[in-house]
Write a protein that holds these residues in place. Structure first.
Motif, short mmCIF file in Angstrom:
data_model
loop_
_atom_site.label_atom_id
_atom_site.label_comp_id
_atom_site.label_asym_id
_atom_site.label_seq_id
_atom_site.Cartn_x
_atom_site.Cartn_y
_atom_site.Cartn_z
N PRO A 133 -16.31 -86.83 -59.96
CA PRO A 133 -15.83 -87.31 -61.26
C PRO A 133 -15.01 -86.26 -62.00
O PRO A 133 -14.03 -86.58 -62.68
CB PRO A 133 -17.11 -87.67 -62.00
N ARG A 134 -15.41 -84.99 -61.84
CA ARG A 134 -14.67 -83.88 -62.43
C ARG A 134 -14.61 -82.75 -61.41
O ARG A 134 -15.57 -82.55 -60.63
CB ARG A 134 -15.35 -83.37 -63.70
N PRO A 135 -13.53 -81.96 -61.37
CA PRO A 135 -13.49 -80.84 -60.44
C PRO A 135 -14.52 -79.78 -60.80
O PRO A 135 -14.93 -79.66 -61.96
CB PRO A 135 -12.06 -80.30 -60.60
N GLY A 136 -14.97 -79.05 -59.79
CA GLY A 136 -15.95 -77.99 -60.03
C GLY A 136 -17.19 -78.19 -59.19
O GLY A 136 -17.22 -79.00 -58.25
N PRO A 137 -18.25 -77.45 -59.52
CA PRO A 137 -19.48 -77.54 -58.72
C PRO A 137 -20.17 -78.89 -58.87
O PRO A 137 -20.26 -79.43 -59.97
CB PRO A 137 -20.35 -76.40 -59.26
N VAL A 138 -20.64 -79.41 -57.74
CA VAL A 138 -21.38 -80.67 -57.72
C VAL A 138 -22.72 -80.39 -57.05
O VAL A 138 -22.75 -79.90 -55.91
CB VAL A 138 -20.63 -81.77 -56.95
N ARG A 139 -23.79 -80.65 -57.74
CA ARG A 139 -25.12 -80.33 -57.24
C ARG A 139 -25.66 -81.48 -56.39
O ARG A 139 -25.70 -82.62 -56.85
CB ARG A 139 -26.07 -80.04 -58.40
N SER A 140 -26.08 -81.16 -55.17
CA SER A 140 -26.63 -82.18 -54.28
C SER A 140 -28.08 -82.46 -54.63
O SER A 140 -28.71 -81.73 -55.42
CB SER A 140 -26.54 -81.73 -52.82
N ALA A 141 -28.65 -83.50 -54.04
CA ALA A 141 -30.04 -83.86 -54.29
C ALA A 141 -30.99 -82.76 -53.86
O ALA A 141 -32.08 -82.62 -54.42
CB ALA A 141 -30.37 -85.17 -53.58
N SER A 142 -30.59 -81.96 -52.87
CA SER A 142 -31.45 -80.87 -52.39
C SER A 142 -31.27 -79.59 -53.17
O SER A 142 -31.96 -78.60 -52.93
CB SER A 142 -31.18 -80.61 -50.90
N GLY A 143 -30.33 -79.58 -54.12
CA GLY A 143 -30.09 -78.39 -54.93
C GLY A 143 -28.89 -77.57 -54.47
O GLY A 143 -28.48 -76.65 -55.17
N LEU A 144 -28.35 -77.88 -53.31
CA LEU A 144 -27.17 -77.18 -52.81
C LEU A 144 -25.94 -77.64 -53.59
O LEU A 144 -25.73 -78.84 -53.76
CB LEU A 144 -26.99 -77.47 -51.32
N SER A 145 -25.15 -76.70 -54.05
CA SER A 145 -23.94 -77.04 -54.81
C SER A 145 -22.71 -76.95 -53.92
O SER A 145 -22.58 -76.06 -53.08
CB SER A 145 -23.77 -76.11 -56.01
N VAL A 146 -21.79 -77.88 -54.12
CA VAL A 146 -20.52 -77.92 -53.40
C VAL A 146 -19.41 -77.93 -54.44
O VAL A 146 -19.50 -78.62 -55.45
CB VAL A 146 -20.43 -79.18 -52.52
N HIS A 147 -18.37 -77.13 -54.18
CA HIS A 147 -17.23 -77.11 -55.11
C HIS A 147 -16.28 -78.23 -54.74
O HIS A 147 -15.79 -78.32 -53.61
CB HIS A 147 -16.49 -75.78 -55.04
N ALA A 148 -16.04 -79.11 -55.70
CA ALA A 148 -15.06 -80.18 -55.52
C ALA A 148 -13.73 -79.71 -56.11
O ALA A 148 -13.63 -79.53 -57.32
CB ALA A 148 -15.52 -81.46 -56.21
N PRO A 149 -12.71 -79.48 -55.28
CA PRO A 149 -11.43 -78.99 -55.82
C PRO A 149 -10.73 -80.00 -56.72
O PRO A 149 -9.87 -79.61 -57.53
CB PRO A 149 -10.60 -78.74 -54.55
N TYR A 150 -11.08 -81.27 -56.58
CA TYR A 150 -10.37 -82.31 -57.31
C TYR A 150 -11.34 -83.17 -58.11
O TYR A 150 -12.45 -83.46 -57.67
CB TYR A 150 -9.60 -83.22 -56.35
N GLY A 151 -10.89 -83.60 -59.28
CA GLY A 151 -11.50 -84.75 -59.92
C GLY A 151 -10.86 -85.98 -59.35
O GLY A 151 -9.70 -85.94 -58.87
N VAL A 152 -11.54 -87.11 -59.38
CA VAL A 152 -10.94 -88.29 -58.79
C VAL A 152 -9.62 -88.64 -59.47
O VAL A 152 -8.69 -89.15 -58.82
CB VAL A 152 -11.92 -89.49 -58.83
#
Length: 323
Positions: free
Chosen positions: A43-62
């Motif tokens: 939904p917004r660029p930046g870190p996205v926290r997974s259900a397990s707590g692992l964060s992934v950086h999303a380079p793009y917002g939709v």
């Protein structure tokens, strides 16, 4: 080769393997062919926290990705989908992309986002078996079938959870680039066998209940030790030290199915492995695993999997033949 843009959609609380599995499949195929441009969006660029707590950086917002440039959108699942599907900006983007993209796909509970975006009316879809009743209850406009590990209905592809997303992605690669590239991708990733979409989420070794008592445990062990042996009720009762009638009652109570159905399920799993991993004739495999004749095996495969044994072998044999 023109690149196909694949957009992977995440949200807070996504299931990390719903992203990583399919993403790696497309990236491996890209390294082999140069055929894909993979983008990760949230939904917004930046870190996205997974259900397990692992964060992934999303380079793009939709909003940064023009729906007109997307070939395929792949929506991850995860516990956070129950909140994400109420995000109007996210569902509106998925709806717009669903109209213009060549394909729309979801992994596991990501199907709820496709439904919220209005893309599934009248479509036949699958999802993780634990979400089946919720999907049917909340979206009566959708035809839900939670037996297969993935389904295609026109432009819409849906899958069950976690590893089924990799099977779905391999099928998408095959749809784009052909069987040999899909097999080579599976080989490079050391995926032992590409599973057909028709394979049940409820295969016997993975999903059957476990016996609770030693007599039934002995019966189950005997069946798995030699699926092709004589496993009539009398023979199985002797393993358990019970009368045939008592065995049938106890077996069904502990495992949820009768002995005959369980034996057939184990035999089908054994025959599937043999078809995928060996060059033995279908007739030989049928005799070895208790079906007697190739015709009996063929009927059992059609009943459980919807394909003939020879078709199963042709389409889903071990990737070792490409080594």
């Amino acid at each position: 080769m023109d690149q196909r843009r694949i957009a992977f959609v995440l949200f807070d609380g996504f299931q990390s393997l719903d992203l990583f599995g399919p993403y790696e499949v497309f990236q491996h195929a890209h390294r082999l062919t140069g055929g894909y441009d993979c983008r990760i969006a949230a939904p917004r660029p930046g870190p996205v926290r997974s259900a397990s707590g692992l964060s992934v950086h999303a380079p793009y917002g939709v909003a940064d990705l023009d729906p007109e440039t997307i070939d395929t959108v792949v929506v991850a699942g995860g516990d956070g989908v129950d909140e994400a599907r109420h995000d109007p900006a996210l569902t509106e983007w998925i709806a717009a992309t669903g109209v213009s993209a060549r394909r729309v796909a979801s992994v596991c509970s990501g199907v709820f986002l496709l439904a919220a975006a209005g893309l599934l009316e009248g479509r036949k879809v699958t999802t993780h078996w634990a979400r089946e009743q919720q999907l049917m209850r909340e979206h009566p406009e959708v035809v839900v079938d939670c037996d297969p590990i993935f389904l295609r209905d026109g432009r819409v592809w849906t899958s069950a959870g976690v590893t089924a997303g990799m099977d779905l992605a391999l099928a998408l690669v095959e749809d784009d680039l052909g069987r040999e590239v899909a097999h080579a991708t599976a080989q490079e990733m050391v995926l032992f066998l590409r599973r057909p979409g028709t394979q049940s989420q409820f295969s016997v070794p993975l999903w059957s209940a476990q016996p609770a008592t030693d007599p039934i445990r002995a019966v189950v062990s005997a069946i798995h030790a030699d699926p092709g042996a004589r496993h009539g009720v009398a023979e199985l009762a002797s393993h358990a030290g019970l009368s045939p009638r008592h065995l049938q009652r106890r077996f069904a109570a502990e495992l949820g199915v009768g002995p005959a159905a369980y034996v057939e399920g184990v035999r089908i799993e054994a025959a599937k492995r043999a078809l995928a991993e060996s060059e033995h004739p279908v007739e030989t495999i049928a005799r070895r695993y208790g079906f007697g004749t190739a015709e009996t095996l063929r009927r059992a495969f059609h009943r459980h999997l919807g394909v003939a044994p020879s078709d199963y072998r042709d389409r889903f044999r071990s990737t070792r033949e490409y080594m």
